[in-house]
Scaffold this motif. Structure first.
Motif, PDB file in Angstrom:
ATOM      1  N   ASP A  50      41.922  36.957  44.552  1.00 53.15           N
ATOM      2  CA  ASP A  50      42.998  37.895  44.232  1.00 53.15           C
ATOM      3  C   ASP A  50      44.285  37.169  43.845  1.00 53.15           C
ATOM      4  OD1 ASP A  50      41.273  39.975  44.928  1.00 53.15           O
ATOM      5  OD2 ASP A  50      41.976  39.997  46.999  1.00 53.15           O
ATOM      6  N   VAL A  53      44.132  35.528  40.297  1.00 59.85           N
ATOM      7  CA  VAL A  53      44.238  36.546  39.248  1.00 59.85           C
ATOM      8  C   VAL A  53      45.669  37.060  39.158  1.00 59.85           C
ATOM      9  CG1 VAL A  53      43.482  38.843  38.539  1.00 59.85           C
ATOM     10  CG2 VAL A  53      41.815  37.151  39.267  1.00 59.85           C
ATOM     11  N   ALA A  54      46.294  37.364  40.286  1.00 57.19           N
ATOM     12  CA  ALA A  54      47.662  37.883  40.261  1.00 57.19           C
ATOM     13  C   ALA A  54      48.635  36.882  39.642  1.00 57.19           C
ATOM     14  CB  ALA A  54      48.100  38.250  41.671  1.00 57.19           C
ATOM     15  N   VAL A  57      47.606  36.262  35.753  1.00 57.16           N
ATOM     16  CA  VAL A  57      47.860  37.455  34.942  1.00 57.16           C
ATOM     17  C   VAL A  57      49.367  37.615  34.744  1.00 57.16           C
ATOM     18  CG1 VAL A  57      47.794  39.985  34.969  1.00 57.16           C
ATOM     19  CG2 VAL A  57      45.723  38.681  35.416  1.00 57.16           C
ATOM     20  N   THR A  78      44.075  37.031  29.293  1.00 56.30           N
ATOM     21  CA  THR A  78      44.384  37.781  30.517  1.00 56.30           C
ATOM     22  C   THR A  78      43.277  38.783  30.816  1.00 56.30           C
ATOM     23  OG1 THR A  78      46.738  37.516  30.055  1.00 56.30           O
ATOM     24  CG2 THR A  78      46.126  39.199  31.652  1.00 56.30           C
ATOM     25  N   LEU A  79      42.790  39.453  29.805  1.00 59.80           N
ATOM     26  CA  LEU A  79      41.682  40.390  29.991  1.00 59.80           C
ATOM     27  C   LEU A  79      40.450  39.662  30.508  1.00 59.80           C
ATOM     28  CD1 LEU A  79      40.388  43.162  29.768  1.00 59.80           C
ATOM     29  CD2 LEU A  79      39.888  42.642  27.362  1.00 59.80           C
ATOM     30  N   LEU A  81      40.379  37.048  32.388  1.00 61.23           N
ATOM     31  CA  LEU A  81      40.596  36.777  33.807  1.00 61.23           C
ATOM     32  C   LEU A  81      40.352  38.013  34.666  1.00 61.23           C
ATOM     33  CD1 LEU A  81      43.657  34.426  34.175  1.00 61.23           C
ATOM     34  CD2 LEU A  81      41.321  34.050  34.874  1.00 61.23           C
ATOM     35  N   VAL A  82      40.841  39.150  34.209  1.00 60.34           N
ATOM     36  CA  VAL A  82      40.652  40.385  34.972  1.00 60.34           C
ATOM     37  C   VAL A  82      39.161  40.719  35.061  1.00 60.34           C
ATOM     38  CG1 VAL A  82      41.133  42.860  34.988  1.00 60.34           C
ATOM     39  CG2 VAL A  82      42.948  41.252  34.453  1.00 60.34           C
ATOM     40  N   HIS A  85      37.545  38.367  37.496  1.00 62.59           N
ATOM     41  CA  HIS A  85      37.872  38.803  38.856  1.00 62.59           C
ATOM     42  C   HIS A  85      36.915  39.906  39.297  1.00 62.59           C
ATOM     43  CE1 HIS A  85      40.019  41.324  41.818  1.00 62.59           C
ATOM     44  NE2 HIS A  85      40.349  40.148  42.322  1.00 62.59           N
ATOM     45  N   ARG A  86      36.738  40.873  38.437  1.00 66.19           N
ATOM     46  CA  ARG A  86      35.862  42.002  38.766  1.00 66.19           C
ATOM     47  C   ARG A  86      34.414  41.536  38.950  1.00 66.19           C
ATOM     48  NH1 ARG A  86      36.334  46.840  41.020  1.00 66.19           N
ATOM     49  NH2 ARG A  86      34.928  48.332  40.116  1.00 66.19           N
TER      50      ARG A  86
END
Length: 165
Positions: A50, A53-54, A57, A78-79, A81-82, A85-86
């Motif tokens: 978390d 990513v924070a 991002v 950035t997308l 990375l998100v 993360h998911r």
């Protein structure tokens, strides 16, 4: 070295979307490693996944906003990375070994009123830190606790004596 430069692109803001995505993957992996090295108390309420990513991002969006990185490639990275993360969050549910790698294991700091000084030292928890964790759980003295555990989020959880099954 030339291959790495080709992979991640130049540092002058002219990297392609693919090169920014390669940077994002590298930053993701390095960020997880750095946070694991720093220890969970450093960022106590979130998992390393978390936090990385924070941070990244926020940084990517900031660079895109200020023009220090090309807008669309920065958004693509950035997308990525998100999405990573998911995907990692979902994979940690499926595979326990990955969850251990990403989230670590809870560590017992005290059992039946006896402190585990070796475990405390290896995680940067001093006697005063343990006492604070006990007080936050309304336990006055170590002898009054059956179990005190350093959890994955950096908090100390406590089971009072008489509460254990």
């Amino acid at each position: 070295m030339d291959m790495l430069r080709t992979l991640i692109g130049p540092d002058n803001g002219d990297a392609s979307a693919l090169q920014l995505c390669a940077r994002a993957v590298i930053l993701f992996l390095v960020g997880i490693a750095y946070i694991r090295i720093a220890g969970r108390r450093t960022f106590s309420q979130a998992s390393p996944l978390d936090i990385v990513v924070a941070l990244v991002v926020g940084s990517n969006l900031s660079r895109a906003m200020t023009g220090k990185a090309p807008f669309w490639p920065a958004l693509a990275a950035t997308l990525l990375l998100v999405v990573l993360h998911r995907v990692f969050a979902m994979l940690t549910i499926r595979w326990g070994w990955l969850a251990k790698l990403m989230k670590a294991e809870p560590v017992v700091l005290l059992r039946d009123g006896v402190e585990d000084h070796k475990a405390m030292a290896s995680h940067g928890i001093g006697h005063a830190d343990l006492l604070e964790g006990l007080r936050l759980e309304q336990v006055e003295r170590p002898e009054d606790a059956h179990l005190a555990t350093l959890e994955n989020n950096g908090r100390i959880s406590v089971v009072r004596r008489g509460s254990a099954a």
